[in-house]
Design a protein around this motif. Structure first.
Motif, mmCIF file in Angstrom:
data_model
loop_
_atom_site.group_PDB
_atom_site.id
_atom_site.type_symbol
_atom_site.label_atom_id
_atom_site.label_comp_id
_atom_site.label_asym_id
_atom_site.label_seq_id
_atom_site.Cartn_x
_atom_site.Cartn_y
_atom_site.Cartn_z
ATOM 1 N N THR A 12 42.680 -55.145 69.500
ATOM 2 C CA THR A 12 43.639 -56.045 70.146
ATOM 3 C C THR A 12 43.707 -55.805 71.654
ATOM 4 O OG1 THR A 12 45.427 -54.507 69.596
ATOM 5 C CG2 THR A 12 45.094 -56.384 68.120
ATOM 6 N N GLU A 13 43.320 -54.623 72.089
ATOM 7 C CA GLU A 13 43.286 -54.319 73.521
ATOM 8 C C GLU A 13 41.955 -54.736 74.144
ATOM 9 O OE1 GLU A 13 44.917 -50.325 74.664
ATOM 10 O OE2 GLU A 13 44.907 -50.067 72.480
ATOM 11 N N ILE A 15 39.602 -57.222 72.768
ATOM 12 C CA ILE A 15 39.208 -58.626 72.585
ATOM 13 C C ILE A 15 39.588 -59.502 73.783
ATOM 14 C CG2 ILE A 15 39.705 -60.698 71.211
ATOM 15 C CD1 ILE A 15 39.425 -58.967 68.731
ATOM 16 N N PRO A 16 40.787 -59.362 74.375
ATOM 17 C CA PRO A 16 41.109 -60.210 75.529
ATOM 18 C C PRO A 16 40.170 -60.020 76.730
ATOM 19 C CG PRO A 16 43.109 -59.278 74.622
ATOM 20 C CD PRO A 16 41.959 -58.599 73.933
ATOM 21 N N ALA A 17 39.445 -58.917 76.789
ATOM 22 C CA ALA A 17 38.548 -58.656 77.913
ATOM 23 C C ALA A 17 37.172 -59.304 77.735
ATOM 24 C CB ALA A 17 38.368 -57.149 78.095
ATOM 25 N N ILE A 18 36.848 -59.729 76.517
ATOM 26 C CA ILE A 18 35.512 -60.272 76.244
ATOM 27 C C ILE A 18 35.418 -61.713 76.726
ATOM 28 C CG2 ILE A 18 33.846 -60.822 74.424
ATOM 29 C CD1 ILE A 18 35.019 -58.456 72.843
ATOM 30 N N ASN A 19 34.388 -61.982 77.496
ATOM 31 C CA ASN A 19 34.099 -63.328 78.029
ATOM 32 C C ASN A 19 35.311 -63.949 78.714
ATOM 33 O OD1 ASN A 19 31.457 -63.134 77.153
ATOM 34 N ND2 ASN A 19 31.856 -64.183 75.231
ATOM 35 N N GLY A 20 35.989 -63.169 79.498
ATOM 36 C CA GLY A 20 37.123 -63.681 80.273
ATOM 37 C C GLY A 20 38.265 -64.194 79.417
ATOM 38 N N ASP A 24 39.284 -64.388 72.654
ATOM 39 C CA ASP A 24 40.665 -64.310 72.175
ATOM 40 C C ASP A 24 41.216 -65.709 71.888
ATOM 41 O OD1 ASP A 24 42.953 -62.940 71.422
ATOM 42 O OD2 ASP A 24 43.739 -62.806 73.459
ATOM 43 N N THR A 25 40.969 -66.643 72.811
ATOM 44 C CA THR A 25 41.443 -68.019 72.647
ATOM 45 C C THR A 25 40.767 -68.698 71.467
ATOM 46 O OG1 THR A 25 41.823 -68.187 75.019
ATOM 47 C CG2 THR A 25 41.623 -70.254 73.815
ATOM 48 N N GLU A 26 39.449 -68.570 71.385
ATOM 49 C CA GLU A 26 38.683 -69.228 70.318
ATOM 50 C C GLU A 26 39.037 -68.667 68.941
ATOM 51 O OE1 GLU A 26 34.023 -70.249 69.292
ATOM 52 O OE2 GLU A 26 34.518 -69.375 71.235
ATOM 53 N N LEU A 27 39.202 -67.357 68.848
ATOM 54 C CA LEU A 27 39.558 -66.729 67.577
ATOM 55 C C LEU A 27 40.967 -67.128 67.157
ATOM 56 C CD1 LEU A 27 38.688 -64.825 65.325
ATOM 57 C CD2 LEU A 27 39.473 -62.908 66.715
ATOM 58 N N GLY A 28 41.889 -67.185 68.109
ATOM 59 C CA GLY A 28 43.257 -67.619 67.797
ATOM 60 C C GLY A 28 43.301 -69.047 67.301
#
Length: 120
Positions: A12-13, A15-20, A24-28
């Motif tokens: 959770t810490e 995932i938000p750093a991957i590909n800007g 995180d957005t796509e998975l959500g």
């Protein structure tokens, strides 16, 4: 040379750093779509996350991470309909062996007030 193991960070810490933040957005979004579809159809939905981690510069400690989010949503059950086949292989809604009745509609009757019956 002894290496001291450092504690890892939670996903959770990271995932938000991957590909800007795009992962995180796509998975959500995929999770929301899957939950809605599972509830609407009463069937299972499935999400698969694939991460590719490629070393870029080992001396500098950089890696390239690419992702793919695959979402398998349940499909709506479709019943289908019955049609009639002609000898030529065409289909039609009405039975070709049965004649058509030339029915006409009637006008709507005017509304009448209900009469209340007296009770004893």
């Amino acid at each position: 040379m002894e290496q001291n193991e450092k504690p890892f960070k939670l996903a959770t810490e990271q995932i938000p750093a991957i590909n800007g933040g795009w992962l995180d957005t796509e998975l959500g979004q995929a999770m929301s779509d899957a939950v809605r579809a599972a509830l609407a159809m009463g069937k299972q939905a499935e999400i698969t996350l694939k991460l590719k981690i490629q070393p870029q510069n080992i001396a500098q400690g950089t890696v390239k991470i690419s992702h793919d989010v695959m979402c398998k949503l349940p499909k709506e059950k479709r019943e289908g309909g019955i049609v009639f086949a002609t000898p030529e292989g065409n289909i039609q809604a009405h039975d070709p062996a049965q004649g058509q009745l030339n029915l006409k509609g009637i006008s709507e009757p005017k509304e009448k007030m209900l009469k209340l019956a007296k009770t004893a």
